[in-house]
Design an enzyme around this catalytic site. Structure first.
Site, PDB file in Angstrom:
ATOM      1  N   ASP A   1      -2.795 -18.495   3.689  1.00 23.32           N
ATOM      2  CA  ASP A   1      -3.754 -19.395   3.031  1.00 23.32           C
ATOM      3  C   ASP A   1      -4.345 -20.371   4.042  1.00 23.32           C
ATOM      4  O   ASP A   1      -5.569 -20.588   4.088  1.00 23.32           O
ATOM      5  CB  ASP A   1      -3.118 -20.123   1.837  1.00 23.32           C
ATOM      6  CG  ASP A   1      -1.689 -20.579   2.087  1.00 23.32           C
ATOM      7  OD1 ASP A   1      -1.108 -20.232   3.140  1.00 23.32           O
ATOM      8  OD2 ASP A   1      -1.145 -21.300   1.231  1.00 23.32           O
TER       9      ASP A   1
ATOM     10  N   ASP B 260      -5.948  -6.916   5.089  1.00 20.53           N
ATOM     11  CA  ASP B 260      -7.097  -6.340   4.396  1.00 20.53           C
ATOM     12  C   ASP B 260      -8.090  -7.448   4.042  1.00 20.53           C
ATOM     13  O   ASP B 260      -9.302  -7.333   4.247  1.00 20.53           O
ATOM     14  CB  ASP B 260      -6.578  -5.644   3.125  1.00 20.53           C
ATOM     15  CG  ASP B 260      -7.648  -4.824   2.427  1.00 20.53           C
ATOM     16  OD1 ASP B 260      -8.802  -4.847   2.880  1.00 20.53           O
ATOM     17  OD2 ASP B 260      -7.323  -4.168   1.416  1.00 20.53           O
TER      18      ASP B 260
ATOM     19  N   ASP C  50     -11.935  -9.032   6.103  1.00 18.39           N
ATOM     20  CA  ASP C  50     -13.244  -9.113   5.462  1.00 18.39           C
ATOM     21  C   ASP C  50     -13.833 -10.510   5.628  1.00 18.39           C
ATOM     22  O   ASP C  50     -15.050 -10.681   5.779  1.00 18.39           O
ATOM     23  CB  ASP C  50     -13.167  -8.757   3.968  1.00 18.39           C
ATOM     24  CG  ASP C  50     -13.522  -7.296   3.719  1.00 18.39           C
ATOM     25  OD1 ASP C  50     -13.134  -6.450   4.558  1.00 18.39           O
ATOM     26  OD2 ASP C  50     -14.188  -6.993   2.705  1.00 18.39           O
TER      27      ASP C  50
ATOM     28  N   TYR D 219       0.797  -1.231   0.000  1.00 16.13           N
ATOM     29  CA  TYR D 219       0.000   0.000   0.000  1.00 16.13           C
ATOM     30  C   TYR D 219       0.829   1.279   0.000  1.00 16.13           C
ATOM     31  O   TYR D 219       0.260   2.364   0.035  1.00 16.13           O
ATOM     32  CB  TYR D 219      -0.944   0.003   1.211  1.00 16.13           C
ATOM     33  CG  TYR D 219      -1.957  -1.102   1.146  1.00 16.13           C
ATOM     34  CD1 TYR D 219      -3.267  -0.850   0.741  1.00 16.13           C
ATOM     35  CD2 TYR D 219      -1.614  -2.408   1.466  1.00 16.13           C
ATOM     36  CE1 TYR D 219      -4.198  -1.858   0.663  1.00 16.13           C
ATOM     37  CE2 TYR D 219      -2.537  -3.426   1.393  1.00 16.13           C
ATOM     38  CZ  TYR D 219      -3.816  -3.156   0.989  1.00 16.13           C
ATOM     39  OH  TYR D 219      -4.741  -4.155   0.905  1.00 16.13           O
TER      40      TYR D 219
ATOM     41  N   LYS E 200       3.211 -15.006   4.783  1.00 16.68           N
ATOM     42  CA  LYS E 200       3.419 -15.961   3.683  1.00 16.68           C
ATOM     43  C   LYS E 200       4.927 -16.050   3.451  1.00 16.68           C
ATOM     44  O   LYS E 200       5.420 -15.989   2.317  1.00 16.68           O
ATOM     45  CB  LYS E 200       2.657 -15.468   2.434  1.00 16.68           C
ATOM     46  CG  LYS E 200       2.613 -16.440   1.281  1.00 16.68           C
ATOM     47  CD  LYS E 200       1.722 -17.642   1.510  1.00 16.68           C
ATOM     48  CE  LYS E 200       1.869 -18.630   0.391  1.00 16.68           C
ATOM     49  NZ  LYS E 200       1.164 -19.895   0.615  1.00 16.68           N
TER      50      LYS E 200
END
Ligand SMILES: NC(=O)c1ccc[n+]([C@@H]2O[C@H](COP(=O)([O-])OP(=O)(O)OC[C@H]3O[C@@H](n4cnc5c(N)ncnc54)[C@H](O)[C@@H]3O)[C@@H](O)[C@H]2O)c1
Length: 356
Positions: A222, A246, A250, A138, A190
């Site tokens: 994951d 992010d 959600d 970002y 990750k």
């Protein structure tokens, strides 16, 4: 003497003004119950302001926002304007500009019927994410080479600093210590595939030496997504880099009952923090009186805790929890048939009942 809090309010676009209006009704009610006052200063930033003035955020706006105790944000985004332009200027502008390095996302279920997960209830879904909020993909370092040709190349850089990782990790350890759940902290990354993320692995381990009372866990992003659906009870506090944070938060919203309940805080301890529902401006629902304001009310509770009114914060969260646990609110979606202010009426009734 009555304490007065200065709150900057950016209602923003789409459904933003509708949900902020409802959040302020609750702030007003709880301020009377708990005996503090607040001064709300409204800032017009968003699509309409941009279309009329050509300005997204004027010079000096950040400095002015920083003078407040906290900022309450509705949502930013409008289909009339280039994708992401205002979101980057205003949401990211405040997060990065004020160096609000933690995005705090509680994921708590208040009634089993609200989760799509079979056989899981409130005792299983009670976790909190510390999403690093100022780095990673970002930071905006990107570019195109041979744009609009068959040979086009695009890059978007993932930037991680020791300082950035460490302060997020430290905040998360402190939170795991403060939270009276399992004293467990999970790092989600990750680093097996993205070797640069080894900076997170090492920082997590090194800072962890100062927190021997906190049980350290690790999951790759994951796998973490899978476990969150299969075994959400394994999660207590989790710290996660910006991009993966992010996305997984959600997923968290889905697990706790949808975007109608999911709230967040953008925090740099000791400075003005920004509190917001995690949903966007949902333009197709704007002005229809169908949007659920509970996420914004939950963000108001987080804001109260942050500014130093933990009793009022607990009261508002309790009123939200009570409204859902008692099934007076059963559906947080836009198709519930419940008009926007009615949700707030129910929460306010709970709030006043608890204040008796
Ligand atoms: N923090 C922010 O301000 C923020 C966050 C995400 C997206 N956006 C922007 O918002 C705009 C719309 O984005 P989007 O449509 O992808 O996401 P969105 O969150 O605005 O809406 C997606 C869907 O989620 C549901 N929803 C959202 N909020 C709800 C609520 N309070 N109650 C019940 N249901 C709710 C609705 O069905 C809605 O159509 C875009 O411009 C996007 O960039 C802003």
């Amino acid at each position: 003497m009555t304490k007065t809090y200065n709150i900057a309010v950016i209602s923003g676009d789409g459904v933003g003004p509708e949900v902020v209006r409802e959040g302020l009704r609750v702030l007003d009610a709880v301020s009377r119950i708990d005996g503090f006052s607040y001064k709300a200063t409204h800032y017009p930033y968003g699509a309409e302001h941009y279309l009329q003035t050509g300005v997204m955020m004027p010079d000096g706006a950040l400095q002015e926002l920083a003078q407040h105790d906290a900022i309450l944000l509705g949502a930013i985004g409008d289909p009339r304007i280039e994708v992401g332009l205002l979101e980057r200027a205003i949401i990211a502008g405040v997060r990065f500009g004020l160096d609000l390095f933690v995005n705090l996302r509680p994921v708590k279920l208040y009634h089993e019927d609200l989760t799509p997960l079979k056989g899981k209830g409130p005792a299983d879904i009670d976790m909190i994410f510390v999403r690093e909020n100022t780095e990673d993909l970002y930071v905006g370092i990107h570019g195109f080479f041979k744009k609009n040709t068959p040979d086009e190349v695009a890059i978007q850089e993932m930037v991680m600093t020791r300082k950035g990782c460490e302060r997020a990790v430290r905040y998360a350890y402190e939170l795991a210590r403060k939270r009276a759940k399992h004293h467990r902290l999970m790092l989600i990354d990750k680093a097996n595939a993205l070797r640069g993320q080894d900076i997170w692995t090492r920082t997590f381990a090194e800072v962890g030496k100062e927190y021997p009372d906190i049980h350290q866990e690790h999951a790759y992003i994951d796998a973490a997504c899978m476990w969150m659906l299969k075994n959400p009870e394994w999660f207590d506090v989790a710290v996660v880099p910006n991009m993966f944070g992010d996305i997984i938060t959600d997923l968290g919203a889905a697990v706790q009952g949808g975007l109608g309940i999911a709230a967040s805080g953008n925090i740099h301890p000791g400075q003005a923090g920004m509190f917001e529902p995690i949903h966007g401006s949902a333009p197709k629902h704007a002005g229809k009186n169908v949007i659920c304001p509970v996420a914004t009310i939950a963000a108001v509770a987080m804001m109260l805790d942050f500014v130093g009114e933990p009793r009022a914060a607990a009261r508002v969260e309790g009123a939200v929890a009570g409204s859902l646990a008692s099934r007076r609110i059963t559906d947080l979606s836009t198709s519930s048939g419940v008009p926007t202010p009615k949700y707030t009426d129910i929460v306010l009734e709970e709030l006043h009942a608890r204040a008796l």
